[in-house]
Design a protein around this motif. Structure first.
Motif, short mmCIF file in Angstrom:
data_model
loop_
_atom_site.label_atom_id
_atom_site.label_comp_id
_atom_site.label_asym_id
_atom_site.label_seq_id
_atom_site.Cartn_x
_atom_site.Cartn_y
_atom_site.Cartn_z
N SER A 104 1.66 34.77 -3.30
CA SER A 104 1.95 35.84 -2.35
C SER A 104 0.97 37.00 -2.51
CB SER A 104 3.38 36.33 -2.56
OG SER A 104 3.67 37.43 -1.72
N LEU A 105 0.68 37.36 -3.77
CA LEU A 105 -0.25 38.46 -4.02
C LEU A 105 -1.64 38.13 -3.50
CD1 LEU A 105 -1.16 41.11 -5.29
CD2 LEU A 105 -1.40 39.90 -7.48
N LYS A 146 -0.21 35.20 9.08
CA LYS A 146 -0.32 35.43 7.63
C LYS A 146 0.28 34.27 6.85
CE LYS A 146 0.77 38.81 4.03
NZ LYS A 146 1.42 40.12 3.74
N ASP A 147 1.39 33.74 7.32
CA ASP A 147 2.01 32.60 6.64
C ASP A 147 1.11 31.37 6.66
OD1 ASP A 147 4.43 31.31 5.41
OD2 ASP A 147 4.26 30.07 7.20
N THR A 148 0.35 31.20 7.75
CA THR A 148 -0.58 30.08 7.82
C THR A 148 -1.72 30.26 6.82
OG1 THR A 148 -0.07 29.86 10.17
CG2 THR A 148 -1.99 28.68 9.37
N TYR A 149 -2.19 31.49 6.67
CA TYR A 149 -3.16 31.78 5.61
C TYR A 149 -2.59 31.34 4.25
CZ TYR A 149 -6.78 34.63 7.97
OH TYR A 149 -7.83 35.07 8.73
N HIS A 158 4.44 41.75 15.72
CA HIS A 158 4.67 41.60 14.29
C HIS A 158 5.07 40.16 13.94
CE1 HIS A 158 4.03 45.76 13.30
NE2 HIS A 158 4.88 46.14 14.24
N ALA A 159 5.81 39.50 14.83
CA ALA A 159 6.21 38.12 14.57
C ALA A 159 5.00 37.19 14.59
CB ALA A 159 7.24 37.68 15.61
N VAL A 160 4.10 37.38 15.56
CA VAL A 160 2.90 36.55 15.64
C VAL A 160 2.00 36.82 14.43
CG1 VAL A 160 0.84 36.04 17.00
CG2 VAL A 160 3.01 36.43 18.15
N LEU A 186 -6.13 38.60 0.45
CA LEU A 186 -7.02 37.91 1.39
C LEU A 186 -6.80 38.42 2.81
CD1 LEU A 186 -7.71 34.08 1.40
CD2 LEU A 186 -7.23 35.28 3.51
N PHE A 187 -5.54 38.46 3.21
CA PHE A 187 -5.22 38.88 4.58
C PHE A 187 -5.55 40.35 4.78
CE2 PHE A 187 -2.07 39.59 8.11
CZ PHE A 187 -2.58 38.64 8.98
N GLY A 188 -5.36 41.14 3.73
CA GLY A 188 -5.69 42.56 3.83
C GLY A 188 -7.18 42.78 4.04
#
Length: 210
Positions: free
Chosen positions: A168-169, A146-149, A139-141, A174-176
């Motif tokens: 954030s939304l 996701k933060d880099t995205y 989960h940390a990785v 995008l990540f989803g």
């Protein structure tokens, strides 16, 4: 007793049965066996004995490399994220290229990683067991990826105009989509992965408003 004919006995723990040489290390053979069984039989229905036998080893030998099923699952899950995180860090540092292009490349590469393997490892994300503290490393990785995205999105022309909540939304959307490709790909596994990855990257950036 000594060896004859110049041959040398293998050093290490014995195997239960010989399989054709895959070229993999014993550890990687176990991971490959676990990936196959977890995604075909199901995680709950797979025993450590079954994993060891599929890898051509004794169960006791498996415990020399992994403490149990959770250990195998944790490493498999992290293998679906760490290569993308390595690329993401490199793309984030390469500010000579447009942020839009770097974000597109991360999306494309991430989809290829998730869909290019022989097993649907992304489907393991949905296991209830993955919510436990044992998988905090995964989960940390994943959170860092996701933060880099988010950082790459924020560096685009559109991203610079967004407020924190809107950014954030759009990152969530995008990540989803990127993580959801496993379910889409499963409906047509014969679809060429490279073309699918490029089309998904195009769609992801449109969803993000880039």
């Amino acid at each position: 007793m000594g060896t004859t004919g110049g041959s040398r006995a293998r050093v290490g723990r014995p195997r239960a049965a010989r399989r054709p040489d895959s070229g993999l290390s014993a550890r990687d053979e176990l991971l490959a066996a676990a990936a196959e069984l977890f995604t075909t039989r199901g995680y709950a229905a797979t025993t450590t004995r079954a994993v060891a036998e599929r890898a051509g080893m004794r169960q006791a030998t498996m415990y020399h490399y992994f403490s149990g099923k959770e250990d195998l699952l944790a490493e498999l899950l992290e293998s679906t994220v760490t290569p993308s995180l390595t690329l993401a860090r490199r793309l984030l540092a390469d500010d000579a290229a447009p942020a839009e292009r770097r974000l597109w490349e991360l999306c494309r590469s991430d989809v290829e990683l998730l869909c290019g393997g022989p097993h649907n490892l992304g489907g393991l994300y949905l296991l209830p067991e993955v919510r436990s503290e044992r998988f905090a490393g995964f989960h940390a990785v994943r959170a860092e990826l996701k933060d880099t995205y988010c950082q790459l999105l924020a560096a685009t022309a559109v991203g610079k105009t967004l407020g924190k909540s809107e950014l954030s939304l759009r990152t969530d959307l995008l990540f989803g989509l990127i993580e959801g490709v496993i379910l889409i790909h499963r409906s047509d596994p014969e679809r060429p992965v490279s073309a699918f990855a490029e089309a998904t990257a195009d769609a992801a950036l449109r969803i993000a408003g880039v």
